[in-house]
Write an enzyme that holds these catalytic residues in place. Structure first.
Site, PDB file in Angstrom:
ATOM      1  N   ARG A 233       3.557   9.096   0.832  1.00 42.28           N
ATOM      2  CA  ARG A 233       2.692   7.876   1.326  1.00 42.28           C
ATOM      3  C   ARG A 233       3.024   7.415   3.021  1.00 42.28           C
ATOM      4  NH1 ARG A 233       2.053   4.296  -4.403  1.00 42.28           N
ATOM      5  NH2 ARG A 233       1.620   6.059  -6.261  1.00 42.28           N
TER       6      ARG A 233
ATOM      7  N   ASP B 189       1.777   3.401   4.523  1.00 39.22           N
ATOM      8  CA  ASP B 189       1.173   1.553   4.089  1.00 39.22           C
ATOM      9  C   ASP B 189      -0.132   2.177   5.368  1.00 39.22           C
ATOM     10  OD1 ASP B 189       2.686   1.860   2.241  1.00 39.22           O
ATOM     11  OD2 ASP B 189       3.907   0.580   3.698  1.00 39.22           O
TER      12      ASP B 189
ATOM     13  N   TYR C 164      11.188  10.214   9.919  1.00 39.22           N
ATOM     14  CA  TYR C 164      10.832   8.705  10.369  1.00 39.22           C
ATOM     15  C   TYR C 164      11.176   8.302  11.915  1.00 39.22           C
ATOM     16  CZ  TYR C 164       8.723   8.944   5.980  1.00 39.22           C
ATOM     17  OH  TYR C 164       7.791   8.721   4.882  1.00 39.22           O
TER      18      TYR C 164
ATOM     19  N   ARG D 197      10.725   0.424   8.697  1.00 36.86           N
ATOM     20  CA  ARG D 197      10.810  -0.428   8.655  1.00 36.86           C
ATOM     21  C   ARG D 197      11.361  -1.710   9.084  1.00 36.86           C
ATOM     22  NH1 ARG D 197       4.559  -1.386   6.257  1.00 36.86           N
ATOM     23  NH2 ARG D 197       4.872  -3.411   8.180  1.00 36.86           N
TER      24      ARG D 197
END
Length: 252
Positions: A50, A52, A110, A197
């Site tokens: 997933r 966000d 990422y 993050r």
């Protein structure tokens, strides 16, 4: 039935994340409806993971089963003519019946982008976090080095993360400079909710002197979310690549 793998890129700005949610625009929902319109039967889109709301992707991977006989090389063309402009199918291939985008993945990369220009770059405003103050990059790189390896990342995930085992192995945490853009690259076998993050927010605290690099091991050991930095904004994050055993490249 054929099992089809797609590689997607999408701009997450106008999406409420990847996963289907009732009455909300999501990547999975838009893609599933488009595929169903093309093949004329219901499908189940399986994603590698997933993202966000507001998070982007250059290499999201999905698969689905279909009885359609559309030649595999035609799938990107057919779908891209019907998908909205903020989702693009980059690649399609046939995979074995038991191949699964999520369970067959062995790692992900990422990238978190930071815009260090004095004023917001209008062309990067949706895809980076604007940080106009000076950052000390060498301490940030030193701090990043402490995150490489197998650790309990409880301090670096959202407090409400339901996963019990929070041990993850990061192969790479690196910083790349491209003019005013600073990119934090995180590559590992798996990631927790908001993990990249929070890593970005913590390294930014190091960069502006709020934390020192040698505090990172203690933050990891504390298993306390309040000890790490803030969760950096979603718009700076991009799911860059998903690795599979057949062509992993996970370990440099």
């Amino acid at each position: 039935m054929r099992n089809i793998k797609l590689i997607l890129a999408y701009d997450g700005t106008e999406f409420h994340g990847f996963q289907t949610q009732p009455n909300l625009r999501t990547v999975q929902g838009v893609l599933q409806q488009t595929v169903e319109d093309v093949v004329g039967h219901s499908v189940s889109i399986i994603g590698s993971g997933r993202t966000d709301a507001g998070v982007h992707a250059r290499g999201q991977v999905v698969n689905f089963a279909t009885s359609s006989r559309i030649p595999i090389e035609k799938w990107p063309i057919v779908l891209n003519t019907k998908l909205p402009d903020d989702v693009v199918v980059q690649h399609a291939e046939l995979v074995p019946d038991d191949w699964h985008a999520r369970f067959c993945a062995i790692g992900k990369e990422y990238r978190y982008r930071i815009d260090r220009s004095p004023y917001t770059d209008v062309f990067w405003r949706k895809y980076s976090h604007h940080v106009p103050y000076p950052l000390r990059l060498e301490p940030m790189r030193e701090a990043a080095g402490h995150l490489v390896g197998r650790h309990d990342f409880t301090s670096f995930c959202a407090a409400n993360t339901p996963v019990v085992d929070k041990v993850r192995h990061l192969h790479v945490v690196d910083l790349i400079e491209e003019g005013s853009l600073l990119t934090i690259v995180c590559r590992g076998e798996g990631f927790l909710y908001n993990m990249v993050r929070i890593i970005a927010g913590t390294l930014l605290d190091v960069g502006r002197g709020k934390l020192s690099p040698d505090q990172i091991p203690d933050i990891l050991a504390s298993c306390d979310r309040t000890q790490a930095g803030v969760t950096a904004p979603a718009k700076g994050l991009t799911m860059w690549k998903v690795f599979y055993a057949e062509s992993s490249g996970l370990i440099p």
